[in-house]
Write an enzyme that holds these catalytic residues in place. Structure first.
Site, PDB file in Angstrom:
ATOM      1  N   ASP A 181       0.863  -1.171   0.000  1.00  0.00           N
ATOM      2  CA  ASP A 181       0.000   0.000   0.000  1.00  0.00           C
ATOM      3  C   ASP A 181       0.911   1.236   0.000  1.00  0.00           C
ATOM      4  OD1 ASP A 181      -3.212   0.577   1.633  1.00  0.00           O
ATOM      5  OD2 ASP A 181      -2.120   1.739   0.140  1.00  0.00           O
TER       6      ASP A 181
HETATM    7  C1  GLC Z   1      -4.445   4.232  -0.060  1.00  0.00           C
HETATM    8  C2  GLC Z   1      -5.320   3.079   0.352  1.00  0.00           C
HETATM    9  C3  GLC Z   1      -5.437   1.995  -0.675  1.00  0.00           C
HETATM   10  C4  GLC Z   1      -5.373   2.601  -2.064  1.00  0.00           C
HETATM   11  C5  GLC Z   1      -3.985   3.182  -2.245  1.00  0.00           C
HETATM   12  C6  GLC Z   1      -3.825   3.865  -3.613  1.00  0.00           C
HETATM   13  O1  GLC Z   1      -3.631   4.624   0.998  1.00  0.00           O
HETATM   14  O2  GLC Z   1      -5.013   2.454   1.586  1.00  0.00           O
HETATM   15  O3  GLC Z   1      -6.670   1.318  -0.430  1.00  0.00           O
HETATM   16  O4  GLC Z   1      -5.614   1.601  -3.038  1.00  0.00           O
HETATM   17  O5  GLC Z   1      -3.647   4.102  -1.223  1.00  0.00           O
HETATM   18  O6  GLC Z   1      -4.652   4.989  -3.679  1.00  0.00           O
END
Ligand code: GLC
Length: 715
Positions: free
Chosen positions: A257
């Site tokens: 993430d």
């Molecule tokens: C965010 C979220 C994740 C998302 C990613 C890209 O922090 O936790 O669910 O897909 O970043 O935006």
């Protein structure tokens, strides 16, 4: 990599020509916030994928640099969060799960990718399948709720829908199951907080939906921010090697993430960014999302002999293989001229309206106040959601445009029967300290009926938006009291991203609908349900707590040694039971609850046998009759309980459901077959086991009601 000789040869030959820096570049995902010269980095092969970029022209620009100006011309993957729609926005996933309709969810996922792929996104960070039992956690809005079985069904549906779309050129998209793993169990419901649970709970309750997505062929997995039992998921070899690769046989790629690798330093799990890179690559994370650990330190780690280049090669082959599968080598660009006609098509908006109506849960309908008659009405629409647009879209509406959303007041103007009058009074804001009691009272006094439009602003749910208090925000509780004091019949319309503690609201209204945050067509959908054009059939996928003190409250809880409703002899009386002195154990509304304008009667439960062998099956059926005056749909649910086992078992577990549609007076039988897999659980070595013993089975309208039968599993 899957046995596809042409693909494997293509990717291997490309890998053989890559420098170490170019290989590591494929493992970097960034956007224009990159601290260095972004275009120069792409031109040097230093970035393999982009994220959160949605302008088709911009995407083509960066893609041209990668394909036409870099040494090897490897196209970029474009990732985005297409959580519940792209430009056409559908209800939030928690609402969609409430339809219990996997075909609908699959269709919505496919439709969303039709718009997204046309705009350049070929990788969506969806489905989010985190089991969510804590409404303080803002991301419950993105989830499918509290139950492993239902979440697993939804995980498969989202994955199939996303990955089944192909455009005319054969370009398609990859799904990404997240957030692996158990992110929804963040302590205290605080986002990003620690998760600590037994391996049994992890394997039996939290892992099944991720596994379901893997079994459905999901191409990518995203690691979660949280640490799990002391090891951050983004460097967790148990999760990423033992479970995901060895037990589940997952061959796709793993992405962290958002800077979750860098966050290992903040977890106190890595001394610095270089150690963070080492721990994540050794655990099996292929791509560093929005982080500098891999781009700045992986090459050194290889040169220092701490990371075998073979590990890098394996990651890069997975990344190249995904680009190959998605058709990017052949069709890297977007046809910008086609984008406009792809978005917000009538078919997409009709689907959004259908989904929004089918997501609305009827929580109360005293005296069958709903549906409203098609005769002239004097209606007062009171509450801060009356003229709200953005919040109808929900917390992840990145690509939706709020000016394309009709307000409830606007929808009522053209849905109220001819000759009706509509008074609109917001009364207070969605979260402020303002309250206009005089205006509220005046509006209610002029009407025969009050529609009470209340709830949460979309910014109160979603990532990093956890709440410690779960009542209606701001001064809405006082607005509710003022409307109730008017003595007029009140229909509550609760637009929210999570379960709220609303016992007073429930007592103050005659009828209550739960539209959640329903997307572009939420307002029309509410009108469809108010006037009976659509008969509500949705059922809750999370329990509604009466108060924060009950959290987490969920139906599949354990019995304990002092259950509140035990049979048999317990030494202690009512007081010394597993309960509260100041609150009941029961939620305000249980998992699986939802009413209809029809009335459904369950009768004649039948079991095919009183005993079943461990390798046998048992058929359970019951009759359902629509004793109401209108046609309607009912989601009949099948639950089981193992009364005594090697380890304690939940008092109920959902094992199946059927949605039936019946005309007034019509009956049908619903039949379920319980298989050995349904009756098994994990033994002390976490291997599936079926034990002889006494079982209970229910078929009913929700997790608290239903017809019960008993049977034995016999050796
Ligand atoms: C965010 C979220 C994740 C998302 C990613 C890209 O922090 O936790 O669910 O897909 O970043 O935006």
């Amino acid at each position: 990599m899957k046995s596809n000789p042409e693909k494997n040869n293509y990717c291997q030959s490309l890998l053989d020509r890559m420098t170490l820096e170019e290989k590591i570049g494929q493992m970097v995902q960034f956007n224009e916030n990159w601290k260095l010269d972004f275009e120069k980095t792409i031109r040097a092969g230093g970035v393999g994928s982009l994220l959160t970029m949605r302008d088709p022209h911009n995407i083509n620009k960066f893609q041209r640099i990668a394909v036409e100006e870099s040494r090897l011309g490897i196209p970029l993957l474009i990732g985005n969060d297409v959580i519940h729609g792209y430009r056409t926005t559908f209800p939030i996933p928690l609402a969609l799960a409430g339809t219990w309709d996997t075909q609908l969810v699959e269709e919505i996922a496919r439709e969303s990718m039709r718009e997204a792929v046309a705009c350049g996104t070929t990788w969506t960070f969806t489905p989010m399948v985190d089991i969510s039992r804590d409404p303080r956690w803002g991301r419950i809005a993105e989830s499918g709720g509290e139950d492993p079985y239902l979440n697993s069904q939804m995980a498969r549906a989202w994955t199939r829908g996303i990955q089944s779309y192909h455009d005319a050129n054969g370009r398609c998209a990859a799904a990404c199951v997240k957030h692996y793993a158990a992110y929804g169990a963040a302590e205290s419901g605080k986002d990003y907080n620690s998760v600590d649970m037994s391996e049994r709970r992890l394997r039996e309750e939290y892992l099944p939906p991720y596994r379901a997505a893997v079994e459905a062929g999901v191409k990518t997995v995203m690691t979660s921010f949280n640490d799990l039992n002391g090891t951050p998921a983004t460097a967790n070899k148990f999760l990423l090697q033992q479970v995901l690769r060895r037990e589940w046989g997952f061959e796709g790629l793993v992405i962290s993430d958002f800077d979750a690798i860098g966050e290992l330093v903040h977890h106190g799990f890595a001394r610095d960014l270089k150690e963070a890179a080492l721990r994540s690559i050794l655990a099996g994370v292929d791509i560093d999302m929005m982080g500098y650990a891999y781009p700045l330190h992986l090459a050194d780690l290889v040169h220092e002999g701490k990371v075998p280049e073979a590990l890098i090669d394996a990651s890069v082959l997975r990344i190249l293989g995904l680009k190959y599968d998605l058709g990017l080598f052949d069709h890297p660009y977007i046809d910008e001229s086609a984008v406009h006609d792809t978005l917000l098509t009538p078919a997409a908006l009709d689907l959004a309206e259908k989904a929004a109506a089918e997501s609305i849960v009827l929580l109360k309908n005293e005296g069958d106040l709903l549906p409203l008659p098609h005769t002239p009405l004097k209606v007062a629409l009171i509450g801060p959601m009356a003229e709200e647009r953005a919040s109808l879209l929900g917390c992840w509406y990145f690509n939706g445009h709020t000016d394309e959303v009709e307000t409830l007041a606007e929808a009522l103007e053209h849905n109220l029967p001819a000759g009706s009058t509509l008074i609109v009074e917001p009364g207070c804001s969605l979260g402020g300290n303002d309250l206009d009691l005089a205006a509220i009272t005046a509006a209610a006094s002029q009407a025969d009926l009050v529609l009470l439009a209340i709830g949460e602003h979309f910014s109160l749910s979603g990532e990093a938006h956890s709440r410690a208090h779960l009542d209606l925000p701001g001064r809405q509780p006082e607005l509710v009291r003022a409307v109730a004091a008017s003595g007029k019949p009140v229909v509550g319309l609760l637009f929210t991203g999570r379960p709220l503690t609303i016992p007073e609201l429930v007592d103050s209204v005659s009828a209550l609908l739960l539209p959640y945050h329903g997307g572009n067509r939420a307002a029309q959908a509410v009108c469809d349900v108010l006037f009976g054009v659509v008969n509500p059939a949705a059922k809750l996928t999370t329990s509604f707590p009466r108060c924060e003190g009950q959290v987490p409250v969920y139906y599949a809880h354990k019995s304990t040694g002092r259950p509140i409703d035990s049979e048999g002899i317990i030494q202690f009386d009512e007081v010394n039971r597993s309960n509260y002195l100041d609150e009941t154990n029961d939620p305000l509304f249980p998992f699986g609850f939802g009413l209809s304008y029809a009335k459904f009667e369950y009768s004649d439960l039948n079991l095919s046998s009183a005993a079943v062998k461990p390798d046998g099956t048992l058929t359970v059926s019951t009759q359902i009759t629509n004793t109401g005056k209108v046609a309607g749909s009912e989601i009949a649910q099948l639950y089981i309980r193992d009364l005594a086992a090697l380890v304690t078992r939940p008092v109920k577990q959902l094992k199946g459901y059927r949605k039936v549609t019946l005309q007034p007076g019509e009956s049908c039988r619903v039949e379920f077959t319980l298989s050995p897999a349904d009756l098994s659980f994990l033994d002390e070595e976490f291997q599936p086991i079926i034990e002889p013993g006494s079982m209970r089975v229910w078929i009913g309208p929700n997790s608290q009601e239903g017809l019960m039968g008993s049977f034995e599993i016999v050796a």
